[in-house]
Design a protein around this motif. Sequence first.
Motif, PDB file in Angstrom:
ATOM      1  N   TRP A 106       0.832  -1.196   0.000  1.00  8.19           N
ATOM      2  CA  TRP A 106       0.000   0.000   0.000  1.00  8.19           C
ATOM      3  C   TRP A 106       0.869   1.250   0.000  1.00  8.19           C
ATOM      4  O   TRP A 106       2.042   1.200   0.346  1.00  8.19           O
ATOM      5  N   VAL A 147      -3.808   0.267  -2.664  1.00  6.13           N
ATOM      6  CA  VAL A 147      -3.816  -0.961  -1.876  1.00  6.13           C
ATOM      7  C   VAL A 147      -3.852  -2.113  -2.874  1.00  6.13           C
ATOM      8  O   VAL A 147      -4.701  -2.131  -3.774  1.00  6.13           O
ATOM      9  N   MET A 157      -9.068   1.546   0.554  1.00  7.73           N
ATOM     10  CA  MET A 157      -8.473   2.874   0.362  1.00  7.73           C
ATOM     11  C   MET A 157      -9.329   3.981   0.973  1.00  7.73           C
ATOM     12  O   MET A 157      -8.811   5.043   1.318  1.00  7.73           O
TER      13      MET A 157
END
Length: 162
Positions: free
Chosen positions: A29, A40, A56
């Motif tokens: 991430w 991500v 996210m």
Amino acid sequence: MNRDSAEVRLKESEERYRLLAEHANDVIWTMSPEGKITYVSPTVEAMRGFTPEEAMNQTIEEIHPPASQAISLGYFERLKIALQGRAPLEEFNCELEYFCKDGSTVWNEVTVIPHLTDGGGLIEILGVSRDISERKRHEHELEIARREVEFANRALMQANER
């Protein structure tokens, strides 16, 4: 080297790293300097049940239980202080608990790497989260077994004294 060949090499490099991130077993991430999750990897869905888009858009309260929130927020506070004072920014390694979509939790070993400009400014934060739930479960089972043995030994010593 001409511009076209540099653009082709850049595109190949970006594709290589995208493929690596999307096929890794760990969740990879990135986060902006303002704290917004910007990427991500798809592995998050197998690990936590959330799509990358859902993950996210989560707040820290939706990502971590309180103890892990405190650890994460503490790191970001130290990062902010280091950036203001131009102190060196170091990698951060810890174990954090994450919420899953089904309401359960999963333990991760997390590595956070500040990505800096040549001048020391923060470009973004890079992170890798590895599922360690099974190891944590074994550690817990071993701790329970250790306590049971300790209790049995005390009982045996008391019986021997009598």
